[in-house]
Design an enzyme around this catalytic site. Structure first.
Site, PDB file in Angstrom:
ATOM      1  NE  ARG A   1       0.666  12.434   8.351  1.00 46.41           N
ATOM      2  CZ  ARG A   1       1.830  12.141   8.274  1.00 46.41           C
ATOM      3  NH1 ARG A   1       2.256  12.050   6.836  1.00 46.41           N
ATOM      4  NH2 ARG A   1       2.824  11.406   8.982  1.00 46.41           N
TER       5      ARG A   1
ATOM      6  CG  HIS B   1       1.960  11.296  -9.600  1.00 45.15           C
ATOM      7  ND1 HIS B   1       3.172  12.092 -10.251  1.00 45.15           N
ATOM      8  CD2 HIS B   1       1.952   9.946 -10.250  1.00 45.15           C
ATOM      9  CE1 HIS B   1       4.018  11.121 -11.046  1.00 45.15           C
ATOM     10  NE2 HIS B   1       3.150  10.066 -10.979  1.00 45.15           N
TER      11      HIS B   1
ATOM     12  CD  GLU C   1       3.077  -0.235   7.918  1.00 51.20           C
ATOM     13  OE1 GLU C   1       2.407  -0.406   9.142  1.00 51.20           O
ATOM     14  OE2 GLU C   1       2.324   0.169   7.161  1.00 51.20           O
TER      15      GLU C   1
ATOM     16  CD  GLU D   1      -2.157   3.205   5.977  1.00 46.93           C
ATOM     17  OE1 GLU D   1      -2.058   1.775   6.243  1.00 46.93           O
ATOM     18  OE2 GLU D   1      -1.503   3.752   6.251  1.00 46.93           O
TER      19      GLU D   1
ATOM     20  NE  ARG E   1       6.790  21.013 -25.449  1.00 41.29           N
ATOM     21  CZ  ARG E   1       8.126  21.245 -25.572  1.00 41.29           C
ATOM     22  NH1 ARG E   1       9.151  20.316 -25.060  1.00 41.29           N
ATOM     23  NH2 ARG E   1       8.429  22.427 -25.796  1.00 41.29           N
ATOM     24  CD  GLN E   2       4.424  13.540 -21.048  1.00 39.68           C
ATOM     25  OE1 GLN E   2       4.665  14.389 -19.781  1.00 39.68           O
ATOM     26  NE2 GLN E   2       4.928  12.267 -20.670  1.00 39.68           N
TER      27      GLN E   2
ATOM     28  CD  GLU F   1       1.200   9.714 -14.651  1.00 42.76           C
ATOM     29  OE1 GLU F   1       1.757   9.701 -15.778  1.00 42.76           O
ATOM     30  OE2 GLU F   1       1.973   9.098 -13.435  1.00 42.76           O
TER      31      GLU F   1
ATOM     32  CG  HIS G   1      -0.388   0.211   2.540  1.00 48.62           C
ATOM     33  ND1 HIS G   1      -0.419  -0.894   3.344  1.00 48.62           N
ATOM     34  CD2 HIS G   1      -0.054   1.323   3.219  1.00 48.62           C
ATOM     35  CE1 HIS G   1       0.347  -0.461   4.370  1.00 48.62           C
ATOM     36  NE2 HIS G   1       0.487   1.038   4.228  1.00 48.62           N
TER      37      HIS G   1
END
Length: 324
Positions: free
Chosen positions: A17, A99, A311, A70, A129-130, A145, A13
């Site tokens: 927050r 992201h 973690e 999470e 451009r993308q 994304e 995961h």
């Protein structure tokens, strides 16, 4: 030298927050098609686990799945008008985390659906451009994304059963140090590298891959887009040569910094033994919580070269404790 990695190792995961679960949970379930699969209330905070549930993973414990998001809610912050979170992309707040990424069957149709549902965008498909990626914004300003995996793609249609929490992007200061840590300490494989010398940055995509015949740094974008739980390391040229340069790890409150991103997480069948083996093989690891020594038992937290937390848990953590 690497501690033994077996086929049970997965990236489980990514933790973010949030300010208000009454806003964030419906956002991810109602607009992004995730399912709330577990909820763990503690005295001062509650953890919400979300996932794209499939026939293959629905009978697995949340901590034995890949692609889990999470969301961590500290009780009471939803009532504080001054409470803010760092989305990781603001220079003034401290950049670091970039992201999360969701891959979908038909990106154009999915984007149109999100726009119809009044989701804000940092970048639409037609911007810049993308033209094959977009960035939506969640209620706390985190970037999401969007990429296309093309699975069973149909015109003017999109099916949430094809969606994947594909990757989590963090910026790294020195790619040689970071690649060494993720590959040789944690056992990730380098899936692919994308270099953009004109724009002065490179991208490294890593994940667990237990196929003995897999050739590292060879995966094409089409195959990569169909996966879950990849970590993307972004290196902006020159940072490795600046002794004073430092990314914000998402957890620091030094000098009034804001928190936001929490950590990524790896899961395996015997994390206690894995942590012991790491300790025996390396004398310079940066543990924030050693195995079973924190307030919460049966977990550990280790930091990567930039101070980001990872973690380490088992496949059966909190197996019978979900409040859903």
């Amino acid at each position: 030298m690497t501690a033994p990695i077996n086929s049970s190792f997965i990236m489980n995961h990514t933790c973010l927050r949030i300010k208000d679960p009454k806003i964030s949970i419906p956002f991810y379930t109602g607009k992004f098609g995730m399912k709330l699969i577990a909820k763990f209330p503690f005295e001062s905070f509650t953890l919400y686990m979300l996932n794209y549930e499939t026939s293959e993973n629905k009978n697995l414990n949340w901590s034995a799945r890949q692609g889990v998001l999470e969301l961590c809610h500290n009780h009471g912050v939803e009532n504080d008008p001054n409470y803010k979170l760092n989305n990781g992309n603001d220079d003034s707040a401290g950049k670091g985390f970039g992201h999360i990424c969701v891959s979908v069957d038909n990106i154009q149709t999915f984007q149109d659906q999100l726009l119809d549902k009044k989701v804000d965008f940092k970048k639409k498909l037609t911007d810049g451009r993308q033209k094959n990626i977009a960035f939506a914004l969640d209620p706390d300003g985190y970037w999401i994304e969007l990429i296309e995996n093309g699975s069973n793609k149909k015109d003017n249609s999109t099916d949430s059963s094809t969606y994947k929490l594909n990757h989590t992007m963090i910026r790294v200061k020195d790619p040689l140090k970071s690649l060494d840590f993720y590959r040789n300490v944690l056992g990730f494989k380098l899936l692919s590298t994308k270099k953009f010398p004109d724009a002065k940055f490179d991208l490294y995509f890593l994940s667990y891959n237990h196929d003995e015949s897999f050739k590292q740094d060879s995966m094409d974008g089409a195959d990569q887009s169909k996966l879950e739980s990849i970590i993307e390391l972004t290196h902006n040229y020159g940072t490795e040569n600046d002794p004073d340069f430092k990314y914000h790890n998402g957890n620091s409150t030094e000098n009034g910094q804001l928190q936001g991103y929490g950590h990524t997480c790896i899961s395996c069948k015997d994390p206690g033994t894995f942590c012991k083996e790491l300790d025996e093989k390396y004398d310079n690891l940066n543990w924030s919580v050693k195995w079973n020594q924190g307030n919460m038992k049966n977990i550990a937290f280790i930091r990567d070269p930039d101070g980001y937390s990872i973690e380490i848990i088992s496949h059966d953590l909190f197996k019978n404790e979900s409040k859903i």
